[in-house]
Scaffold this motif. Structure first.
Motif: not given
Length: 232
Positions: A217-232
């Motif tokens: 639901a967060v990933l598919s909403q179009s209101h605001i881009p989602v910025s992923l911060f990931w590390c191993p």
């Protein structure tokens, strides 16, 4: 579903970069409005980020209000309390000058009275948010949007600020900001670490029911881009 991917080699580099980004968001809100607000997640993942952000001296913390994306319905004396985590790791050093609004209001259960008290406390929160940082569980939940949650659809669609929710994988009853309130923000981040959660995210980015993996639901909403911060 698309996201902006920011990948780091170590947890320390991720924490520094995320703190830089969030400090910039807070300062933008302070410059524009004289006040700023931040919603953060609990769990073990954000500890390093909290400590780095809380040490920032270039933020006018006295005019920043911090709250939680969601909370277990437990007192701050509990080791399960997200508020306790925030106070121990974020609201120290310069950030100790920030205001904090907890989501647990002290009633025995997150009933209508308890949730109303939380909503009243949140009425002084500057909105929209300047930054919201979400996490994600290996079951595809984010905030307290759990698969099988008894109020999941309301949590994803309600205009109210917060809602109580219970779910098989949630442990204690919980309170969570609703999705419409969380995406009302200057910046929206998804902070996850480890290969297992990277695989969960890849699965969530595939077409499938939101009920099975509510992070969709967060990933598919179009209101605001989602910025992923990931590390191993």
């Amino acid at each position: 579903m698309t996201i902006e991917r920011n990948v780091f080699s170590t947890k320390e580099r991720l924490a520094e970069a995320l703190a830089d980004a969030v400090a910039e968001n807070l300062n933008a809100g302070l410059d524009e409005c004289g006040a700023a607000s931040l919603a953060v997640s609990g769990g073990s993942t954000p500890k390093r980020f909290f400590e780095v952000l809380g040490a920032r001296e270039d933020v006018d913390w006295e005019n920043v209000t911090v709250t939680l994306v969601d909370e277990r319905w437990v007192d701050e004396t509990s080791e399960r309390s997200n508020a306790r985590l925030v106070k121990d790791h974020l609201l120290v050093g310069p950030a100790a000058n920030a205001s904090f609004i907890p989501l647990f209001s002290g009633t025995s259960q997150p009933d209508a009275t308890g949730i109303a008290e939380t909503a009243t406390a949140l009425s002084r929160l500057p909105m929209p948010f300047d930054a919201v940082i979400l996490g994600m569980g290996t079951d595809g939940h984010t905030a307290s949007f759990f698969p099988g949650g008894d109020t999941l659809q309301d949590a994803l669609n309600s205009d109210g600020p917060v809602i109580a929710i219970t779910a098989p994988g949630a442990g204690e009853p919980r309170v969570t900001f609703t999705l419409p309130r969380l995406i009302a923000t200057r910046a929206l981040y998804l902070h996850i670490e480890g290969d297992e959660k990277a695989q969960v995210l890849d699965n969530a980015l595939q077409t499938g029911p939101v009920e099975a993996m509510p992070v969709r639901a967060v990933l598919s909403q179009s209101h605001i881009p989602v910025s992923l911060f990931w590390c191993p």
